[in-house]
Design a protein around this motif. Structure first.
Motif, PDB file in Angstrom:
ATOM      1  N   ASP A 141       0.884  -1.139  -0.020  1.00 30.25           N
ATOM      2  CA  ASP A 141       0.110   0.016  -0.039  1.00 30.25           C
ATOM      3  C   ASP A 141       0.820   1.241   0.019  1.00 30.25           C
ATOM      4  OD1 ASP A 141       1.034   0.565   2.838  1.00 30.25           O
ATOM      5  OD2 ASP A 141      -0.801  -0.191   3.478  1.00 30.25           O
ATOM      6  N   ALA A 142       0.412   2.401   0.168  1.00 34.00           N
ATOM      7  CA  ALA A 142       1.204   3.812   0.002  1.00 34.00           C
ATOM      8  C   ALA A 142       2.000   3.838   1.405  1.00 34.00           C
ATOM      9  CB  ALA A 142       0.096   4.761  -0.109  1.00 34.00           C
ATOM     10  N   GLY A 143       1.761   3.214   2.358  1.00 35.84           N
ATOM     11  CA  GLY A 143       2.756   3.281   3.655  1.00 35.84           C
ATOM     12  C   GLY A 143       4.067   2.646   3.543  1.00 35.84           C
ATOM     13  N   MET A 144       4.879   2.709   4.412  1.00 34.07           N
ATOM     14  CA  MET A 144       6.267   2.166   4.314  1.00 34.07           C
ATOM     15  C   MET A 144       6.236   0.682   5.094  1.00 34.07           C
ATOM     16  SD  MET A 144       9.274   2.074   3.714  1.00 34.07           S
ATOM     17  CE  MET A 144      10.150   3.765   3.476  1.00 34.07           C
ATOM     18  N   ASP A 145       5.920  -0.331   4.232  1.00 35.26           N
ATOM     19  CA  ASP A 145       6.021  -1.807   4.677  1.00 35.26           C
ATOM     20  C   ASP A 145       4.826  -1.878   5.478  1.00 35.26           C
ATOM     21  OD1 ASP A 145       8.469  -2.233   3.034  1.00 35.26           O
ATOM     22  OD2 ASP A 145       9.525  -1.477   4.800  1.00 35.26           O
ATOM     23  N   THR A 146       3.538  -1.189   5.232  1.00 36.54           N
ATOM     24  CA  THR A 146       2.593  -1.402   5.986  1.00 36.54           C
ATOM     25  C   THR A 146       1.253  -2.235   5.445  1.00 36.54           C
ATOM     26  OG1 THR A 146       1.576   0.825   5.143  1.00 36.54           O
ATOM     27  CG2 THR A 146       2.948   0.922   7.159  1.00 36.54           C
ATOM     28  N   GLY A 147       1.704  -2.722   4.451  1.00 36.18           N
ATOM     29  CA  GLY A 147       0.543  -3.600   3.779  1.00 36.18           C
ATOM     30  C   GLY A 147       0.076  -4.722   4.457  1.00 36.18           C
ATOM     31  N   ALA A 148      -0.969  -5.286   3.959  1.00 32.41           N
ATOM     32  CA  ALA A 148      -1.462  -6.762   4.546  1.00 32.41           C
ATOM     33  C   ALA A 148      -0.821  -7.820   4.249  1.00 32.41           C
ATOM     34  CB  ALA A 148      -3.027  -7.036   3.998  1.00 32.41           C
ATOM     35  N   MET A 149      -0.259  -8.609   5.088  1.00 28.95           N
ATOM     36  CA  MET A 149       0.512  -9.754   5.008  1.00 28.95           C
ATOM     37  C   MET A 149       0.014 -10.945   4.366  1.00 28.95           C
ATOM     38  SD  MET A 149       2.562  -9.231   8.861  1.00 28.95           S
ATOM     39  CE  MET A 149       0.937  -9.567   9.540  1.00 28.95           C
ATOM     40  N   LEU A 150       0.762 -11.719   3.464  1.00 30.52           N
ATOM     41  CA  LEU A 150       0.257 -12.808   2.943  1.00 30.52           C
ATOM     42  C   LEU A 150       0.880 -14.182   3.437  1.00 30.52           C
ATOM     43  CD1 LEU A 150       0.621 -11.452  -0.701  1.00 30.52           C
ATOM     44  CD2 LEU A 150      -1.524 -11.686   0.668  1.00 30.52           C
ATOM     45  N   LEU A 151       2.086 -14.317   3.478  1.00 30.24           N
ATOM     46  CA  LEU A 151       2.711 -15.488   3.943  1.00 30.24           C
ATOM     47  C   LEU A 151       4.035 -15.210   4.560  1.00 30.24           C
ATOM     48  CD1 LEU A 151       2.623 -18.093   1.071  1.00 30.24           C
ATOM     49  CD2 LEU A 151       1.262 -17.989   2.965  1.00 30.24           C
ATOM     50  N   LYS A 152       4.696 -15.925   5.692  1.00 28.17           N
ATOM     51  CA  LYS A 152       5.731 -15.671   6.590  1.00 28.17           C
ATOM     52  C   LYS A 152       6.568 -16.888   6.513  1.00 28.17           C
ATOM     53  CE  LYS A 152       4.392 -12.151   9.693  1.00 28.17           C
ATOM     54  NZ  LYS A 152       4.202 -11.775  11.016  1.00 28.17           N
ATOM     55  N   TYR A 153       7.848 -16.734   6.674  1.00 27.55           N
ATOM     56  CA  TYR A 153       8.984 -17.695   6.633  1.00 27.55           C
ATOM     57  C   TYR A 153       9.713 -17.323   7.693  1.00 27.55           C
ATOM     58  CZ  TYR A 153      13.316 -20.549   6.144  1.00 27.55           C
ATOM     59  OH  TYR A 153      14.372 -21.339   6.456  1.00 27.55           O
ATOM     60  N   GLU A 154       9.954 -18.097   8.976  1.00 29.06           N
ATOM     61  CA  GLU A 154      10.742 -17.851  10.040  1.00 29.06           C
ATOM     62  C   GLU A 154      12.303 -18.775  10.070  1.00 29.06           C
ATOM     63  OE1 GLU A 154       8.975 -18.671  13.916  1.00 29.06           O
ATOM     64  OE2 GLU A 154       7.478 -16.858  13.644  1.00 29.06           O
ATOM     65  N   THR A 155      13.224 -18.026  10.580  1.00 29.21           N
ATOM     66  CA  THR A 155      14.441 -18.686  10.400  1.00 29.21           C
ATOM     67  C   THR A 155      15.214 -18.371  11.637  1.00 29.21           C
ATOM     68  OG1 THR A 155      16.660 -19.215   9.351  1.00 29.21           O
ATOM     69  CG2 THR A 155      15.585 -16.979   9.433  1.00 29.21           C
ATOM     70  N   PRO A 156      15.963 -19.186  12.353  1.00 27.87           N
ATOM     71  CA  PRO A 156      16.851 -18.852  13.522  1.00 27.87           C
ATOM     72  C   PRO A 156      18.071 -17.891  13.108  1.00 27.87           C
ATOM     73  CG  PRO A 156      17.180 -21.002  12.926  1.00 27.87           C
ATOM     74  CD  PRO A 156      16.161 -20.768  12.190  1.00 27.87           C
ATOM     75  N   VAL A 157      18.556 -17.096  13.828  1.00 31.28           N
ATOM     76  CA  VAL A 157      19.825 -16.244  13.548  1.00 31.28           C
ATOM     77  C   VAL A 157      20.760 -16.903  14.333  1.00 31.28           C
ATOM     78  CG1 VAL A 157      20.799 -13.919  13.508  1.00 31.28           C
ATOM     79  CG2 VAL A 157      18.361 -14.288  12.995  1.00 31.28           C
ATOM     80  N   SER A 158      22.057 -17.195  13.637  1.00 28.26           N
ATOM     81  CA  SER A 158      23.158 -17.602  14.681  1.00 28.26           C
ATOM     82  C   SER A 158      23.958 -16.246  15.162  1.00 28.26           C
ATOM     83  CB  SER A 158      23.910 -18.446  13.598  1.00 28.26           C
ATOM     84  OG  SER A 158      25.286 -18.497  14.424  1.00 28.26           O
TER      85      SER A 158
END
Length: 329
Positions: A141-158
């Protein structure tokens, strides 16, 4: 599915590559940033996405300011695309552009939204020391990364991930997630972001690269890996890039290799108030200098002196005859 791809750096390459190989997708063209002038000879250097698009003989648009470029906007309108896919493009799209594709614009963002909205989500999550991050696909949308979410993927951070390594991993997973999103788009219910939980990932300022030894060892370590390869200190009045470190404290012992774990008992016997932050308190044989910080000790594992190639901390010690008691600025 007819798609126009917007992207510029290496991070966007896996997604474009995946789309080009997807049998149910037709990439109509690519929008990317203008070529950069680099090097002493002021050579014009095409950016990664343009190189890939050229290799596949795709139409390419490189507007300096896409919002102010009526010719590019008209060309995009004429394509009658189903979706615009946006991956690290580098310019903000106007509402007019967002409204052109039939099914909207889908962005691949390098964080688990609504966390780390903005230009530097991968770097900021590392400097904050988060242990889990990921990728989100969203309807723009017109905002900064404010749009509706579709899918997510999670990963651990070493503890040993830096910005380059984490970006490479997320780029591949982002490509997979984007293809899954497109395949299942008619079955995905967009989820509105919880805006009150949002955090920001603003652009990085060069002043942030300067290390402050009064900070804790883990804080400095996180800055070094998050801003890799740009963090800098001074050594004998000359700039010294700090490329890789290790926080030598009991709380991180399970993450340390045995050679570093063996250093902890001796360090525990040192008086932490005997040296000012930045002071070399020990030379670890085969590893490098260990520096006093505002809280805890930090091993300088890889560095880059001005005008030289990256080298190990051990090579810095051997090449400069670095001694205990010297102070990094």
């Amino acid at each position: 599915m007819k798609i126009v791809f917007f992207g510029t750096p290496e991070f966007a390459i896996p997604t474009l590559t995946k789309l080009l190989a997807e049998p149910r997708v037709e990439v109509l063209g690519v929008v990317t940033q203008p070529d950069k002038i680099r090097g002493r000879g002021n050579k014009v250097t095409p950016l990664p996405v343009k190189e890939l698009a050229t290799a596949h003989q795709l139409p390419i648009w490189q507007p300096a300011r896409i919002k102010k470029d009526p010719d590019t906007i008209a060309a995009l309108r004429d394509l009658a695309a189903d979706i615009f896919v946006v991956v690290a493009y580098g310019q903000i799209l106007s509402q007019e552009i967002l409204g052109l594709p039939r099914l909207g614009c889908i962005n691949v963002h390098g964080s688990l939204l609504p966390a780390y909205r903005g230009a530097a989500p991968i770097q900021r999550c590392l400097t904050d020391g988060v242990k889990i991050t990921g990728i989100t696909t969203m309807l723009m949308d017109a905002g900064m990364d404010t749009g509706a979410m579709l899918l997510k993927y999670e990963t651990p951070v070493s503890l040993w991930d830096n910005a380059d390594r984490l970006a490479a991993k997320l780029a591949v997973e982002g490509a997979n997630l984007l293809v899954d999103t497109i395949r299942d788009l008619d079955r995905i219910t967009p989820t509105v972001q919880e805006h009150t939980a949002a955090t920001a990932a603003p652009p990085i300022q060069k002043s942030e690269y300067q290390l402050d030894w009064t900070r804790s060892n883990i804080s400095i370590h996180n800055l070094v890996r998050g801003f890799y390869p740009n963090c800098v200190a001074t050594f004998r009045t000359q700039p010294l890039k700090i490329l890789a470190t290790a926080p030598l404290s009991d709380e991180f012992s399970s993450d340390l290799p045995p050679q570093m774990q063996n250093l902890l008992p001796e360090l525990a016997s040192l008086d932490p108030n005997a040296s000012v932050p930045g002071t070399v308190v020990k030379i670890a044989k085969g590893l490098g200098p260990i520096v006093q910080t505002g809280s805890g000790y930090l091993l300088l594992h890889e560095v880059q002196p001005a005008g030289k190639r990256p080298q190990s901390g051990a090579d810095l010690v051997n090449g400069t005859r670095l001694a205990v008691g010297e102070i990094f600025g």
